[in-house]
Design a protein around this motif. Sequence first.
Motif, PDB file in Angstrom:
ATOM      1  N   ILE A 155      59.980   0.921  28.971  1.00 10.08           N
ATOM      2  CA  ILE A 155      59.535   1.895  27.972  1.00 10.08           C
ATOM      3  C   ILE A 155      58.089   1.543  27.654  1.00 10.08           C
ATOM      4  N   LEU A 156      57.175   2.472  27.875  1.00  7.09           N
ATOM      5  CA  LEU A 156      55.766   2.218  27.590  1.00  7.09           C
ATOM      6  C   LEU A 156      55.346   2.999  26.354  1.00  7.09           C
ATOM      7  N   HIS A 157      54.911   2.267  25.341  1.00  7.94           N
ATOM      8  CA  HIS A 157      54.428   2.870  24.086  1.00  7.94           C
ATOM      9  C   HIS A 157      52.920   2.646  24.047  1.00  7.94           C
ATOM     10  N   THR A 158      52.139   3.743  24.002  1.00  4.88           N
ATOM     11  CA  THR A 158      50.688   3.562  24.143  1.00  4.88           C
ATOM     12  C   THR A 158      50.013   3.033  22.889  1.00  4.88           C
ATOM     13  N   GLY A 159      50.691   3.106  21.727  1.00  5.80           N
ATOM     14  CA  GLY A 159      49.955   2.873  20.480  1.00  5.80           C
ATOM     15  C   GLY A 159      48.919   3.971  20.319  1.00  5.80           C
ATOM     16  N   ASP A 160      47.998   3.809  19.382  1.00  5.87           N
ATOM     17  CA  ASP A 160      46.861   4.728  19.304  1.00  5.87           C
ATOM     18  C   ASP A 160      45.859   4.286  20.356  1.00  5.87           C
ATOM     19  N   PHE A 161      45.301   5.221  21.104  1.00  6.99           N
ATOM     20  CA  PHE A 161      44.361   4.794  22.151  1.00  6.99           C
ATOM     21  C   PHE A 161      43.419   5.915  22.527  1.00  6.99           C
ATOM     22  N   LYS A 162      42.325   5.544  23.177  1.00 11.15           N
ATOM     23  CA  LYS A 162      41.486   6.475  23.911  1.00 11.15           C
ATOM     24  C   LYS A 162      41.103   5.764  25.195  1.00 11.15           C
ATOM     25  N   LEU A 163      40.492   6.486  26.124  1.00 13.49           N
ATOM     26  CA  LEU A 163      40.015   5.832  27.332  1.00 13.49           C
ATOM     27  C   LEU A 163      38.499   5.761  27.243  1.00 13.49           C
ATOM     28  N   ASP A 164      38.023   4.683  26.627  1.00 14.81           N
ATOM     29  CA  ASP A 164      36.590   4.481  26.481  1.00 14.81           C
ATOM     30  C   ASP A 164      36.139   3.572  27.622  1.00 14.81           C
ATOM     31  N   LEU A 165      35.341   4.130  28.524  1.00 15.48           N
ATOM     32  CA  LEU A 165      34.945   3.342  29.704  1.00 15.48           C
ATOM     33  C   LEU A 165      33.780   2.408  29.399  1.00 15.48           C
ATOM     34  N   THR A 166      33.107   2.661  28.256  1.00 18.74           N
ATOM     35  CA  THR A 166      32.023   1.767  27.851  1.00 18.74           C
ATOM     36  C   THR A 166      32.190   1.370  26.384  1.00 18.74           C
ATOM     37  N   PRO A 167      33.287   0.671  26.091  1.00 16.51           N
ATOM     38  CA  PRO A 167      33.507   0.270  24.695  1.00 16.51           C
ATOM     39  C   PRO A 167      32.487  -0.806  24.283  1.00 16.51           C
ATOM     40  N   VAL A 168      32.291  -0.931  22.994  1.00 14.91           N
ATOM     41  CA  VAL A 168      31.285  -1.859  22.469  1.00 14.91           C
ATOM     42  C   VAL A 168      31.572  -3.297  22.900  1.00 14.91           C
ATOM     43  N   ASP A 169      32.843  -3.680  22.955  1.00 16.26           N
ATOM     44  CA  ASP A 169      33.167  -5.070  23.315  1.00 16.26           C
ATOM     45  C   ASP A 169      33.523  -5.231  24.789  1.00 16.26           C
ATOM     46  N   GLY A 170      33.414  -4.155  25.566  1.00 15.67           N
ATOM     47  CA  GLY A 170      33.702  -4.251  27.003  1.00 15.67           C
ATOM     48  C   GLY A 170      35.184  -4.385  27.324  1.00 15.67           C
ATOM     49  N   ARG A 171      36.039  -4.343  26.316  1.00 19.49           N
ATOM     50  CA  ARG A 171      37.486  -4.506  26.539  1.00 19.49           C
ATOM     51  C   ARG A 171      38.087  -3.123  26.801  1.00 19.49           C
ATOM     52  N   LEU A 172      38.458  -2.869  28.043  1.00 17.16           N
ATOM     53  CA  LEU A 172      38.907  -1.533  28.458  1.00 17.16           C
ATOM     54  C   LEU A 172      40.411  -1.357  28.257  1.00 17.16           C
ATOM     55  N   THR A 173      40.827  -0.106  28.143  1.00 12.38           N
ATOM     56  CA  THR A 173      42.254   0.203  28.244  1.00 12.38           C
ATOM     57  C   THR A 173      42.703  -0.198  29.650  1.00 12.38           C
ATOM     58  N   ASP A 174      43.740  -1.028  29.725  1.00 14.66           N
ATOM     59  CA  ASP A 174      44.126  -1.589  31.023  1.00 14.66           C
ATOM     60  C   ASP A 174      44.985  -0.601  31.820  1.00 14.66           C
ATOM     61  N   LEU A 175      44.293   0.421  32.347  1.00 13.28           N
ATOM     62  CA  LEU A 175      44.990   1.435  33.143  1.00 13.28           C
ATOM     63  C   LEU A 175      45.564   0.824  34.411  1.00 13.28           C
ATOM     64  N   ALA A 176      44.860  -0.171  34.946  1.00 12.42           N
ATOM     65  CA  ALA A 176      45.317  -0.798  36.191  1.00 12.42           C
ATOM     66  C   ALA A 176      46.704  -1.399  35.990  1.00 12.42           C
ATOM     67  N   ARG A 177      46.909  -2.083  34.853  1.00 13.23           N
ATOM     68  CA  ARG A 177      48.213  -2.690  34.604  1.00 13.23           C
ATOM     69  C   ARG A 177      49.285  -1.615  34.417  1.00 13.23           C
ATOM     70  N   MET A 178      48.932  -0.554  33.693  1.00 13.29           N
ATOM     71  CA  MET A 178      49.903   0.531  33.524  1.00 13.29           C
ATOM     72  C   MET A 178      50.294   1.082  34.892  1.00 13.29           C
ATOM     73  N   GLY A 179      49.295   1.237  35.745  1.00 13.74           N
ATOM     74  CA  GLY A 179      49.544   1.756  37.093  1.00 13.74           C
ATOM     75  C   GLY A 179      50.405   0.822  37.910  1.00 13.74           C
ATOM     76  N   SER A 180      50.144  -0.464  37.802  1.00 12.20           N
ATOM     77  CA  SER A 180      50.919  -1.381  38.640  1.00 12.20           C
ATOM     78  C   SER A 180      52.355  -1.472  38.137  1.00 12.20           C
ATOM     79  N   LEU A 181      52.549  -1.371  36.827  1.00 13.81           N
ATOM     80  CA  LEU A 181      53.929  -1.313  36.304  1.00 13.81           C
ATOM     81  C   LEU A 181      54.634  -0.071  36.847  1.00 13.81           C
ATOM     82  N   ALA A 182      53.909   1.052  36.864  1.00 15.76           N
ATOM     83  CA  ALA A 182      54.491   2.301  37.354  1.00 15.76           C
ATOM     84  C   ALA A 182      54.850   2.175  38.843  1.00 15.76           C
TER      85      ALA A 182
END
Length: 554
Positions: A155-182
């Motif tokens: 069960i994947l719960h996203t929480g509140d999120f956006k896909l910011d590719l250039t966030p201020v702290d460089g910490r990205l939404t980990d789409l790669a991990r979501m993809g590999s789980l899928a």
Amino acid sequence: MPNPVKVTFLGGLGEIGRNCACVEVEGKIMLIDCGLMFPDLDMLGIDLVLPDFEYLRQNADRIVGCVATHGHEDHTGGLAFLLRELSFPIYGSPLTLALAKNRIEEAGLLDRTELIPVKDGERRKIGPFDCEFIPVTHSVPYGFATAFHTPQGIILHTGDFKLDLTPVDGRLTDLARMGSLADQFGIRLLLSDSTNADAKGHSHSETSVGAVLYDLFHEHEGHRIITTCFASHIHRVQQIADAALAFGRTIATMGLSMKKNVRVAREMGLLRIPDHALIDIADVGDIAPEKLCVISTGSQGEPMSALSLLAASENKFLKLVRGDVVIMSSHPIPGNEASVSKVIDGLVRLGAEVVHSGIEDVHATGHAKQEELKTVLSIVRPEFFVPVHGEYRHLVAHAKLGRQMGVRHDHVVICEDGDEVELDDRGLIVRRRAVPAGYLYVDGIIGDVGAGVLRDRKVLAEEGVVVVIVAVDSRTGAILNGPEIITRGWVYAPEAEDLIDQCAEAVRDAIKDATQKDAIDIENLQRVVRRSAGRFVNAQTKRRPMIVPVVMEA
Ligand SMILES: [Zn+2]
Ligand SMILES: [Zn+2]
């Protein structure tokens, strides 16, 4: 055959706020968030609204913990109330826990509550739960999506999120991990943030706001600048500070939560403002106005906030003067538009130039818009999909995106507060209104003032009250004294004496009628008084104030 797994929605599906859900595995419960909601204008006198805790109360012994997805109050603000009755550990990123801690500490519950920090990407066993914490970008740093590895799949719960590719702290939404789980396991059920599901396109990156702020600071060199944003929006605070520092300004925070959060974020290394550039708001008199940048609370027009007080010339630290510039780096939450616009008006009246999100791009949303939601759906490819976090129309819009992205039509389920879904080997069962999920209204320290009280307040506010006092003989029902009529908010009594006399007359007649028919018990007489007064008031004034009959027996 593995046991079924349940998800129960206690809040946040059908409104913005009071987000709260439970996942149940092997008879144990893990909460996902426990938030509060700020009241609508028609919830008179209410300070905040909580989820209905009845289900949690009844199943207290089965609760093993709460995953706090991020530090916003609509996800953690209910914990301080729930923890008065129940006790369980809270899991979240160090920043989330630091933000959630404030209210828990205020309620004096900190020493009996375990706060357990988890790291980006960490996978942790908590009782029968196997939770994985996946980084996401949002308008507060260090938010998580949570993957629950359950006997019925992920069960994947996203929480509140956006896909910011250039966030201020460089910490990205980990789409790669979501993809590999899928890819590896498949995602059985996706629960995804719907707040912006009816907004086209892609949200702006948070860093785009930084460039706008820099330009504004450049344009307004020589003027004092006062800014405001959410106190938890550490990245926005950073970008305001960066712009201020670039133009040699000294920074002062204004408002308690801003001061607190800036201190916490600096201690945690999440906010970089050098010591020499930060002064206390009490000392701003020492700084030349054009060398000062104030970062204030009150971006939502909250009545007692630092910015509202400034707009009303009641701020004890700062007085606005002509030429001051106020940058509102925020957007009103639905329901707050009127208060925000009142604050802007006050600021302009005092001679300030106000820059807000309607004028310049000084704000970027923290929630994924349609293209981002579709991206997640295309990567996760869930077997079942339930949109969460949003008003009903947002949930419907998100459901539509889900179908568009190839989730089977009958596998996209719109749920509301109180609904429950159960995954078993055959599929997903939906139980409507399985648990209580009404609004819990908090007024001051009174836990639940109830819908009845609110209805009364609404009538009192809109129609006023008419109190009819009459003393009767307990044996005969004959009137001994009165009826006396006291009213507030119906008609202005000194100017409506005739009307009030006539009303008393109508009540007197009705009581006489009733006593002649021997219907003299007190409840009946109260009913007679209420009805006759109500009928008269409505016929004469087309109004329906609250009628309070006071029948005394002597
Ligand atoms: Zn939220
Ligand atoms: Zn949030």
